[in-house]
Design an enzyme around this catalytic site. Structure first.
Site, PDB file in Angstrom:
ATOM      1  N   ASN A   9      -4.782   2.313 -50.430  1.00 52.62           N
ATOM      2  CA  ASN A   9      -5.637   3.744 -50.544  1.00 52.62           C
ATOM      3  C   ASN A   9      -6.784   3.222 -51.476  1.00 52.62           C
ATOM      4  OD1 ASN A   9      -6.740   5.982 -50.810  1.00 52.62           O
ATOM      5  ND2 ASN A   9      -4.944   7.088 -51.809  1.00 52.62           N
ATOM      6  N   TRP A  10      -7.794   2.897 -51.012  1.00 50.74           N
ATOM      7  CA  TRP A  10      -8.910   2.601 -51.825  1.00 50.74           C
ATOM      8  C   TRP A  10      -9.416   3.723 -52.497  1.00 50.74           C
ATOM      9  CZ3 TRP A  10     -12.424  -1.657 -49.335  1.00 50.74           C
ATOM     10  CH2 TRP A  10     -11.736  -2.860 -49.101  1.00 50.74           C
ATOM     11  N   LYS A  11      -9.239   5.132 -52.141  1.00 52.01           N
ATOM     12  CA  LYS A  11      -9.766   6.196 -52.817  1.00 52.01           C
ATOM     13  C   LYS A  11     -11.275   6.163 -52.864  1.00 52.01           C
ATOM     14  CE  LYS A  11      -5.803   6.599 -55.666  1.00 52.01           C
ATOM     15  NZ  LYS A  11      -5.065   7.198 -56.505  1.00 52.01           N
ATOM     16  N   HIS A  93      -2.510  14.068 -49.540  1.00 55.36           N
ATOM     17  CA  HIS A  93      -2.331  13.168 -50.794  1.00 55.36           C
ATOM     18  C   HIS A  93      -2.484  14.199 -52.088  1.00 55.36           C
ATOM     19  CE1 HIS A  93      -3.477  10.484 -54.108  1.00 55.36           C
ATOM     20  NE2 HIS A  93      -2.911   9.526 -53.279  1.00 55.36           N
ATOM     21  N   GLU A  95      -3.806  14.080 -54.803  1.00 60.86           N
ATOM     22  CA  GLU A  95      -5.176  14.510 -55.306  1.00 60.86           C
ATOM     23  C   GLU A  95      -6.001  15.402 -54.578  1.00 60.86           C
ATOM     24  OE1 GLU A  95      -6.819  10.384 -55.388  1.00 60.86           O
ATOM     25  OE2 GLU A  95      -5.377   9.854 -57.079  1.00 60.86           O
ATOM     26  N   GLU A 165       5.494  10.118 -53.430  1.00 64.92           N
ATOM     27  CA  GLU A 165       4.449   9.733 -54.455  1.00 64.92           C
ATOM     28  C   GLU A 165       4.553  10.887 -55.737  1.00 64.92           C
ATOM     29  OE1 GLU A 165       0.955   7.161 -53.231  1.00 64.92           O
ATOM     30  OE2 GLU A 165       0.364   9.377 -52.696  1.00 64.92           O
ATOM     31  N   GLY A 171      -1.629   6.312 -60.400  1.00 64.37           N
ATOM     32  CA  GLY A 171      -2.575   5.983 -61.289  1.00 64.37           C
ATOM     33  C   GLY A 171      -2.314   6.017 -62.887  1.00 64.37           C
ATOM     34  N   SER A 210       1.579   3.581 -58.765  1.00 62.53           N
ATOM     35  CA  SER A 210       1.529   2.465 -59.730  1.00 62.53           C
ATOM     36  C   SER A 210       2.502   1.467 -59.132  1.00 62.53           C
ATOM     37  CB  SER A 210       2.026   2.980 -61.050  1.00 62.53           C
ATOM     38  OG  SER A 210       0.832   3.966 -61.527  1.00 62.53           O
ATOM     39  N   GLY A 231      -2.491   2.293 -54.655  1.00 58.47           N
ATOM     40  CA  GLY A 231      -3.975   2.832 -55.002  1.00 58.47           C
ATOM     41  C   GLY A 231      -4.394   1.716 -55.668  1.00 58.47           C
ATOM     42  N   GLY A 232      -4.469   1.747 -57.045  1.00 55.71           N
ATOM     43  CA  GLY A 232      -5.026   0.697 -57.589  1.00 55.71           C
ATOM     44  C   GLY A 232      -4.853  -0.646 -57.184  1.00 55.71           C
TER      45      GLY A 232
HETATM   46  C1  PEP Z   1      -2.025   6.622 -54.675  1.00 55.48           C
HETATM   47  O1  PEP Z   1      -3.166   6.889 -54.779  1.00 55.48           O
HETATM   48  O2  PEP Z   1      -1.541   7.110 -53.453  1.00 55.48           O
HETATM   49  C2  PEP Z   1      -1.318   5.782 -55.391  1.00 55.48           C
HETATM   50  C3  PEP Z   1      -0.152   5.474 -55.084  1.00 55.48           C
HETATM   51  O3  PEP Z   1      -2.253   5.321 -56.520  1.00 55.48           O
HETATM   52  P1  PEP Z   1      -1.802   3.950 -57.652  1.00 55.48           P
HETATM   53  O4  PEP Z   1      -0.858   2.973 -56.933  1.00 55.48           O
HETATM   54  O5  PEP Z   1      -2.929   3.693 -58.228  1.00 55.48           O
HETATM   55  O6  PEP Z   1      -0.709   4.862 -58.592  1.00 55.48           O
END
Ligand code: PEP
Length: 248
Positions: A9-11, A93, A95, A165, A171, A210, A231-232
């Site tokens: 997920n590049w957001k 998600h 967010e 999640e 994040g 993470s 994500g990251g």
């Molecule tokens: C996400 O946004 O779905 C996520 C898991 O982010 P991160 O890996 O950065 O925690």
């Protein structure tokens, strides 16, 4: 046997150059035993479709509007995503739930719209830190799962993936322990088995929060974790390929 899925997920990150970098890197990688999807921001979908054509990478989107078309400035429909070769779409998600106030009902409507457009929804669920500290994690997560899954037809449920999640792990660099993650996955699968044991056995459950090249292997080794929503670490091609290889 469930085939693992690793979804990046590049957001609201990335660039046309990053799309090209992923296309080049994944053209060299053999990923027969794992499904891998990249969810870039909308403007990069068409470039990604082209750059990923000769790779095993599948295309994902980050959200969709419940309507097929109409006066919804700034929004994108499932049909539009399908037209651009999108296969997976994130729904609910944290967010979107927190920053854009998407309710369980709105999440459900998006799942229905995605299924109607032939997309595979990845339903994101997870508890906040306050909810975990109050001992409510399982109640919250099973409510979010049940609100959608209990209202779907069996054929629709087969198209679903669920991503657990924990909000406090997204994040933050703070990951759920493999035991915490496994415990919740087992609860989700157990809940699903109440409807349909065969479907519960086939349902892919992803962990997100993470996940990185250093901790992926241990998380993915858990019995009920069938992949990751990243994500990251999905913005760094070396880290992301290492995670995919841990799953394969
Ligand atoms: C996400 O946004 O779905 C996520 C898991 O982010 P991160 O890996 O950065 O925690």
């Amino acid at each position: 046997m469930r085939k693992p899925l690793i979804a990046g997920n590049w957001k609201m990150n990335g660039s046309a150059e990053l799309v090209e970098t992923f296309g080049r890197a994944f053209a060299e990688i053999d990923l027969m035993s794992v499904d891998v999807a990249i969810h870039p921001p909308f403007p990069y979908l068409d470039a990604a479709r082209q750059a990923f054509a000769a790779t095993p990478l599948k295309l994902g989107a980050q959200t969709l509007n419940p309507l097929d078309s109409g006066a919804r400035t700034g929004e994108v429909s499932g049909q539009m995503l399908a037209e651009f070769g999108v296969e997976y779409v994130l729904v609910g998600h944290s967010e979107r739930r927190q920053l854009y106030h998407e309710s369980d009902e709105q999440v459900y409507e998006r799942v229905i719209a995605a299924l109607g457009a032939g997309l595979k929804p990845i339903l994101c669920v997870g508890e906040t830190l306050e909810e975990r500290d109050a001992g409510l994690s399982e109640d919250v997560v099973l409510r979010q799962v049940g609100y959608v899954m209990a209202r779907l037809e069996p054929g629709q449920r087969q198209q679903m993936t669920i991503a657990y999640e924990p909000v406090w792990a997204i994040g933050t660099g703070r990951t759920a322990t493999p035991e915490q993650a496994q415990q919740m996955m087992a609860a989700i699968r157990g809940y699903q088995a109440g409807f349909d044991r065969e479907l519960a056995d086939a349902l892919r459950l992803l962990y997100g929060g993470s996940m990185n090249a250093g901790n992926a292997q241990e998380l993915l080794a858990q019995q009920d974790i069938d992949g990751g929503l990243i994500g990251g670490a999905s913005l760094k091609v070396d880290d992301f390929t290492a995670i995919c290889q841990s799953a394969g």
